[in-house]
Design a protein around this motif. Structure first.
Motif, PDB file in Angstrom:
ATOM      1  N   THR A 221       0.827  -1.197   0.000  1.00 35.80           N
ATOM      2  CA  THR A 221       0.000   0.000   0.000  1.00 35.80           C
ATOM      3  C   THR A 221       0.870   1.258   0.000  1.00 35.80           C
ATOM      4  N   ILE A 222       0.226   2.379  -0.320  1.00 33.73           N
ATOM      5  CA  ILE A 222       0.947   3.650  -0.283  1.00 33.73           C
ATOM      6  C   ILE A 222       1.348   3.982   1.147  1.00 33.73           C
ATOM      7  N   GLY A 223       0.505   3.626   2.091  1.00 28.12           N
ATOM      8  CA  GLY A 223       0.842   3.866   3.490  1.00 28.12           C
ATOM      9  C   GLY A 223       2.086   3.104   3.921  1.00 28.12           C
ATOM     10  N   GLU A 224       2.201   1.845   3.490  1.00 30.15           N
ATOM     11  CA  GLU A 224       3.399   1.070   3.819  1.00 30.15           C
ATOM     12  C   GLU A 224       4.631   1.674   3.160  1.00 30.15           C
ATOM     13  N   LEU A 225       4.444   2.217   1.954  1.00 28.96           N
ATOM     14  CA  LEU A 225       5.559   2.883   1.280  1.00 28.96           C
ATOM     15  C   LEU A 225       5.946   4.152   2.029  1.00 28.96           C
ATOM     16  N   ALA A 226       4.960   4.887   2.519  1.00 23.77           N
ATOM     17  CA  ALA A 226       5.245   6.114   3.270  1.00 23.77           C
ATOM     18  C   ALA A 226       5.990   5.821   4.564  1.00 23.77           C
ATOM     19  N   ALA A 227       5.735   4.648   5.144  1.00 27.34           N
ATOM     20  CA  ALA A 227       6.379   4.291   6.417  1.00 27.34           C
ATOM     21  C   ALA A 227       7.798   3.781   6.233  1.00 27.34           C
ATOM     22  N   ALA A 228       8.170   3.459   4.995  1.00 29.91           N
ATOM     23  CA  ALA A 228       9.511   2.930   4.746  1.00 29.91           C
ATOM     24  C   ALA A 228      10.544   4.040   4.886  1.00 29.91           C
ATOM     25  N   ALA A 229      11.695   3.692   5.449  1.00 32.41           N
ATOM     26  CA  ALA A 229      12.761   4.675   5.632  1.00 32.41           C
ATOM     27  C   ALA A 229      13.319   5.101   4.275  1.00 32.41           C
ATOM     28  N   PRO A 230      13.570   6.386   4.067  1.00 31.49           N
ATOM     29  CA  PRO A 230      14.125   6.848   2.794  1.00 31.49           C
ATOM     30  C   PRO A 230      15.429   6.146   2.421  1.00 31.49           C
ATOM     31  N   GLU A 231      16.270   5.900   3.434  1.00 32.22           N
ATOM     32  CA  GLU A 231      17.549   5.236   3.173  1.00 32.22           C
ATOM     33  C   GLU A 231      17.335   3.818   2.660  1.00 32.22           C
ATOM     34  N   TRP A 232      16.336   3.142   3.199  1.00 36.25           N
ATOM     35  CA  TRP A 232      16.033   1.772   2.774  1.00 36.25           C
ATOM     36  C   TRP A 232      15.522   1.765   1.337  1.00 36.25           C
ATOM     37  N   LEU A 233      14.686   2.732   0.994  1.00 45.08           N
ATOM     38  CA  LEU A 233      14.185   2.827  -0.370  1.00 45.08           C
ATOM     39  C   LEU A 233      15.315   3.122  -1.353  1.00 45.08           C
ATOM     40  N   GLN A 234      16.233   3.980  -0.959  1.00 45.68           N
ATOM     41  CA  GLN A 234      17.366   4.292  -1.831  1.00 45.68           C
ATOM     42  C   GLN A 234      18.272   3.079  -2.011  1.00 45.68           C
ATOM     43  N   GLU A 235      18.395   2.290  -0.975  1.00 41.88           N
ATOM     44  CA  GLU A 235      19.229   1.091  -1.060  1.00 41.88           C
ATOM     45  C   GLU A 235      18.669   0.105  -2.084  1.00 41.88           C
ATOM     46  N   HIS A 236      17.353   0.004  -2.150  1.00 46.26           N
ATOM     47  CA  HIS A 236      16.721  -0.977  -3.035  1.00 46.26           C
ATOM     48  C   HIS A 236      16.378  -0.428  -4.412  1.00 46.26           C
ATOM     49  N   PHE A 237      16.196   0.895  -4.538  1.00 48.57           N
ATOM     50  CA  PHE A 237      15.732   1.457  -5.803  1.00 48.57           C
ATOM     51  C   PHE A 237      16.654   2.516  -6.375  1.00 48.57           C
ATOM     52  N   GLY A 238      17.781   2.740  -5.738  1.00 46.45           N
ATOM     53  CA  GLY A 238      18.681   3.786  -6.196  1.00 46.45           C
ATOM     54  C   GLY A 238      18.348   5.109  -5.543  1.00 46.45           C
ATOM     55  N   GLU A 239      19.321   5.999  -5.512  1.00 43.29           N
ATOM     56  CA  GLU A 239      19.156   7.254  -4.772  1.00 43.29           C
ATOM     57  C   GLU A 239      18.000   8.103  -5.311  1.00 43.29           C
ATOM     58  N   ARG A 240      18.007   8.345  -6.611  1.00 44.78           N
ATOM     59  CA  ARG A 240      17.025   9.278  -7.175  1.00 44.78           C
ATOM     60  C   ARG A 240      15.596   8.732  -7.070  1.00 44.78           C
ATOM     61  N   TYR A 241      15.390   7.477  -7.502  1.00 46.20           N
ATOM     62  CA  TYR A 241      14.042   6.912  -7.487  1.00 46.20           C
ATOM     63  C   TYR A 241      13.587   6.636  -6.063  1.00 46.20           C
ATOM     64  N   GLY A 242      14.520   6.248  -5.183  1.00 44.33           N
ATOM     65  CA  GLY A 242      14.165   6.014  -3.786  1.00 44.33           C
ATOM     66  C   GLY A 242      13.655   7.272  -3.106  1.00 44.33           C
TER      67      GLY A 242
END
Length: 386
Positions: A221-242
């Motif tokens: 969900t979008i809520g689960e995405l909002a709760a994810a840490a920015p650093e974790w998103l960057q680790e998995h999707f790259g800096e810009r897209y994360g």
């Protein structure tokens, strides 16, 4: 503090192509209707349109009525697969000239009320309503949206849905919340309740691959995405897209409504009902090729453009797709010149398999009125890859 520092609307026509067809054939209302495939031989009253169960071929659905969607049928689905889900659905041929006509009508009606419009396609637009909602209130936003909705209905006889939010990203999400013929007004304070429960893939910019990756990572969900840490998103999707994923999930979008932009390219393509052999079906291929080039030239003339880069797209029976481009010395909008250049592109492709799809594209566009008159074109070649 106003709910809407900016009042941005996304207007989306409801089942646009199907709704235009139902204006022509009102007796079909309430039935599952699918638009797709090639022009059919039906009488003017529309009584003889085939049922999906009788369809044989490889066409895809352009759009479907809400009754058909309730049966699991949606745009982009193969007609043969749709026939398994909704065998009694009626199959109507697409009429893009009519769709473009109604598109112009609804956009003109909107611009008479709210001139700050960003054109996003034949059936959707963004609208900056900030000047029309000076106090930034939810009631003001809803009143303007209702006025627009009524104007579109009055000009076209068609319904639309609107989402009003502080920015474009949220407005597009909201326009789908109350479909059909709905209005959703969502200020920033309502994001947790209205937006976060939605699937993450609903965010415009999260494609199938990214959505599948998020699923595997446990984010649905979008809520689960909002709760994810920015650093974790960057680790998995790259800096810009994360970083973008984090901002998008929180409804952060500063893009303006762009009222004018030059198109980068125009194209036409067709998927054949059966795979065509480059030699055995050369005459049939040639006819399709000529029509695509003529239609593309008409599109360029209608929009007032010429282009220097001509492209060819071929998809073979094994679904392998190749593209080739050629840049001309001077821009053109003539069907003959487009066809000659696309034919030259075809010479650079190994034609050893049957062809499933054929497309032609013109890029590096310029305004036609800014280019000196060019010489008359030579006649269109008779053969596909001459």
């Amino acid at each position: 503090m106003p709910h809407f520092p900016r009042s941005i609307a996304h207007l989306d026509m409801d089942a646009f192509y199907a709704s235009v067809e139902l204006l022509r054939y009102p007796h079909l209302r309430g039935q599952p209707v699918v638009v797709g495939g090639r022009r059919a031989t039906a009488n003017e009253s529309g009584q003889n349109f085939p049922r999906l169960r009788d369809y044989v071929g490889r066409g895809v659905i352009t759009t479907s009525s809400y009754e058909a969607r309730a049966l699991g049928v949606h745009s982009g689905m193969g007609l043969m697969k749709a026939a398994q889900l909704a065998p009694d659905a009626l199959l109507l041929p697409a009429d893009f000239d009519s769709y473009r006509h109604y598109s112009r009508l609804f956009k003109a009606a909107v611009r008479e009320i709210a001139p700050e419009v960003e054109d996003r396609g034949i059936d959707e637009i963004y609208i900056d309503l900030t000047a029309l909602n000076p106090d930034g209130s939810c009631d003001g936003a809803r009143a303007v949206a209702l006025h627009l909705q009524q104007a579109v209905m009055g000009a076209t006889g068609l319904s639309c849905s609107l989402g009003v939010a502080p920015n474009k990203l949220l407005a597009k999400l909201c326009s789908d919340l109350e479909k059909p013929a709905g209005i959703a007004v969502v200020p920033a304070d309502d994001i947790p309740a209205r937006i976060w429960p939605l699937p993450a893939k609903r965010i415009n910019g999260i494609g199938p691959k990214a959505a599948a990756r998020l699923d595997t990572l446990g984010i649905h969900t979008i809520g689960e995405l909002a709760a994810a840490a920015p650093e974790w998103l960057q680790e998995h999707f790259g800096e810009r897209y994360g970083i973008w994923l984090h901002r998008a999930a929180h409804g952060d979008d500063e893009r303006p409504v762009v009222t004018y932009s030059e198109p980068k390219s125009l194209s036409r393509e067709t998927t054949f009902e059966r795979d065509l052999h480059p030699q055995q079906d050369k005459s049939e291929l040639s006819g399709h090729f000529t029509r695509l080039c003529e239609q593309l030239a008409q599109d360029l003339a209608r929009k007032g453009y010429v282009g220097k880069t001509i492209g060819l797209k071929l998809r073979f029976d094994n679904f392998h797709t190749v593209t080739r481009d050629q840049t001309l010395p001077a821009p053109t909008g003539e069907a003959a010149a487009i066809r000659r250049a696309a034919g030259e592109c075809a010479r650079r492709v190994l034609l050893d398999r049957r062809i499933r799809l054929l497309g032609v594209r013109v890029a590096s566009l310029s305004r036609r009125d800014a280019i000196p008159e060019h010489t008359a074109p030579k006649p269109i070649q008779a053969e596909l890859f001459a």
